[in-house]
Design a protein around this motif. Structure first.
Motif, mmCIF file in Angstrom:
data_model
loop_
_atom_site.group_PDB
_atom_site.id
_atom_site.type_symbol
_atom_site.label_atom_id
_atom_site.label_comp_id
_atom_site.label_asym_id
_atom_site.label_seq_id
_atom_site.Cartn_x
_atom_site.Cartn_y
_atom_site.Cartn_z
ATOM 1 N N LEU A 35 0.826 -1.214 0.000
ATOM 2 C CA LEU A 35 0.000 0.000 0.000
ATOM 3 C C LEU A 35 0.866 1.272 0.000
ATOM 4 O O LEU A 35 0.539 2.263 -0.664
ATOM 5 C CB LEU A 35 -0.922 -0.010 1.219
ATOM 6 N N SER A 36 1.964 1.222 0.754
ATOM 7 C CA SER A 36 2.875 2.388 0.763
ATOM 8 C C SER A 36 3.448 2.620 -0.628
ATOM 9 O O SER A 36 3.595 3.759 -1.099
ATOM 10 C CB SER A 36 3.994 2.164 1.783
ATOM 11 N N GLU A 37 3.781 1.505 -1.305
ATOM 12 C CA GLU A 37 4.299 1.644 -2.666
ATOM 13 C C GLU A 37 3.245 2.257 -3.593
ATOM 14 O O GLU A 37 3.542 3.120 -4.439
ATOM 15 C CB GLU A 37 4.720 0.271 -3.179
ATOM 16 N N ALA A 38 1.995 1.841 -3.424
ATOM 17 C CA ALA A 38 0.919 2.388 -4.275
ATOM 18 C C ALA A 38 0.692 3.867 -3.993
ATOM 19 O O ALA A 38 0.470 4.664 -4.921
ATOM 20 C CB ALA A 38 -0.363 1.592 -4.035
ATOM 21 N N ILE A 39 0.768 4.239 -2.720
ATOM 22 C CA ILE A 39 0.589 5.665 -2.387
ATOM 23 C C ILE A 39 1.720 6.504 -2.964
ATOM 24 O O ILE A 39 1.508 7.602 -3.508
ATOM 25 C CB ILE A 39 0.496 5.842 -0.854
ATOM 26 N N LEU A 40 2.954 6.014 -2.860
ATOM 27 C CA LEU A 40 4.087 6.747 -3.435
ATOM 28 C C LEU A 40 3.962 6.856 -4.952
ATOM 29 O O LEU A 40 4.418 7.833 -5.555
ATOM 30 C CB LEU A 40 5.394 6.044 -3.064
ATOM 31 N N ARG A 41 3.340 5.839 -5.562
ATOM 32 C CA ARG A 41 3.156 5.895 -7.015
ATOM 33 C C ARG A 41 2.109 6.949 -7.397
ATOM 34 O O ARG A 41 2.176 7.557 -8.464
ATOM 35 C CB ARG A 41 2.730 4.504 -7.503
ATOM 36 N N GLU A 42 1.145 7.199 -6.527
ATOM 37 C CA GLU A 42 0.101 8.187 -6.795
ATOM 38 C C GLU A 42 0.532 9.619 -6.442
ATOM 39 O O GLU A 42 -0.003 10.586 -6.979
ATOM 40 C CB GLU A 42 -1.164 7.842 -5.995
#
Length: 470
Positions: free
Chosen positions: A345-352
């Protein structure tokens, strides 16, 4: 003795060379012949001196006659001068007597005619620039001639002339209360003379074709102002000319043109921007770029925020918004531990995050450098001002106005760009942080839910084993 003779001959020869005339003299054979030649030369000199003395005496007698004649002329001139002085004094007495007699006969009328002369001069100057003279030209000529005749001689004004002064003054006052239309030749700004219909508002304004006119005091012609006032004034002029005896608003100059001439000299908005120079245009350029970016970010963040809100109201994740894409991470990894899911989830947030905070830093940079560019323009403008003072001194303020205008205009432009960009940058950062906060909040909820499920799954086997033992 042998040396004495040649020496004596040389001295005598030199003496003859300077004393005898230029006539050629035969060479002496001996001393006796030399003495004869000297005696003959002396006799010639004596005769020449006598002739020169005779000429001197004759010239002396002639100079004496001239001197006597000059003395006689001087005496005659002195006598004439005394006579003229006597006549001058007698004329002064006569003039004083005549002036006194004139003053006695004029009595109180002297002050009246003095006032009449002053009024005539003042009225002539006023009528030259009066807008009423555009309809009734040539009125100032009568007043000028009357003032000159009364000031240059003792001639008094006649009853007809006094009545004419009264009539013209009364006419000027009466025409000040009228709004009339008449046709006359108007010199346009391009130089062409065209016969037009002119509207005169008392003695305050002249308009034609929606433009303000003026009366030239030197030529007496009616001409358009080369620079017209701003549109809100010319619109009233056009409205006045197109009206048909209706009451319409109109901007008039109560001073008869003085304020209007100052108003048209005020620089327009474009001229004010031009005064900022190169630095001013750079500030305007980066300001426009910042405003366009801020507008694009405002629209994009508003759409993203709306989609995120819609996503929060449904359980089906969608790919058109950041929250839906993060929720899909949970579905993509249904059996991983909550630690692993937290990292995903942290990776997805950083991607957004880059998509949400894109170009916000650029808007903030513009808000910071805009006042600095204004300060740069202020410094360059003051340098120009000091250079003008060094070259031309402080006698003409117009020479320093260019540098001061550059200094002040760039400061204004820097603040005009900086203040709204600071507000926009703050608003956009707040909006983007709110979206990221929602994403982090929802991500934390997913992790908590996954952790709770794993805890329940681990506690159920241990509870069943305990019941079996019992």
């Amino acid at each position: 003795m042998n040396l004495f003779k040649p020496t004596l001959l040389a001295i005598l020869g030199a003496g003859l060379a300077f004393s005898v005339s230029a006539q050629a003299t035969p060479a002496a054979l001996n001393l006796d012949q030399l003495l004869q030649q000297l005696e003959k030369g002396k006799l010639n000199q004596t005769q020449e001196n006598k002739n020169r003395e005779a000429r001197f005496n004759a010239e002396k007698a002639a100079q004496t006659d001239l001197l006597n004649q000059a003395n006689k002329e001087k005496n005659d001139a002195l006598a004439l001068s005394e006579k003229l002085e006597t006549e001058f004094e007698q004329n002064e007495f006569k003039l004083a007597d005549v002036s006194e007699a004139l003053n006695k006969r004029m009595g109180s009328l002297k002050e009246l005619f003095g006032v009449l002369q002053q009024v005539s001069g003042d009225t002539a100057s006023k009528l030259k620039t009066s807008n009423v003279s555009a309809q009734f030209p040539g009125r100032d000529v009568f007043f000028e001639e009357l003032a000159q005749s009364m000031g240059g001689s003792s001639k008094l004004a006649s009853i007809e002339q006094i009545e004419q002064v009264w009539f013209q003054l009364q006419k000027e006052m009466t025409e000040q209360g009228k709004v009339v239309r008449f046709e006359t030749d108007v010199v346009e700004a391009g130089g062409a003379k065209v016969n037009k219909e002119v509207v005169r508002v008392g003695a305050f304004a002249l308009v034609a074709d929606g433009k303000y006119l003026t009366v030239s005091p030197t030529t007496g012609t009616v001409a358009e102002l080369v620079r017209q006032p701003t549109g809100r004034f010319t619109d009233t002029a056009a409205e006045l000319q197109s009206s048909n005896n209706e009451i319409v608003p109109f901007a008039l100059d109560p001073t008869g043109g003085s304020i209007l001439n100052l108003l048209v000299q005020a620089p327009s908005t474009k001229e004010r921007v031009d005064q900022g120079g190169t630095v001013g245009y750079i500030i305007i350029g980066i300001g426009l770029i910042a405003f366009l970016i801020a507008f694009e970010r405002f629209v994009s963040l508003s759409l993203i925020s709306a989609k995120v809100k819609r996503q929060m109201k449904t359980d089906t994740p969608k790919d058109d918004n950041p929250l839906g894409r993060i929720l899909k991470v949970k579905d993509q990894y249904p059996h991983v531990s909550f630690d692993t899911l937290e990292l995903k989830l942290s990776e997805a947030i950083l991607r957004e995050m880059p998509k949400i905070t894109r170009n916000l830093t650029l808007v903030k940079i513009v808000s910071v450098i805009a006042p600095l560019l204004g300060l740069l323009g202020t410094v360059t403008g003051m340098i120009k001002t000091f250079q003008a003072i060094t070259l031309f001194g402080t006698g003409d303020p117009k020479l320093m106005a260019g540098g001061i205008s550059t200094a002040l205009m760039t400061t204004v432009l820097g603040l005009v760009v900086a203040i709204p960009t600071v507000v926009l940058s703050t608003m956009l950062n707040t909006r983007s942080k709110n979206i990221l906060f929602v994403l982090q909040e929802q991500s934390a909820g997913i992790i908590a839910e996954r952790s709770e499920k794993q805890s329940n799954a681990e506690s159920k086997p241990s509870a069943s084993s305990t019941s079996d033992k019992l």
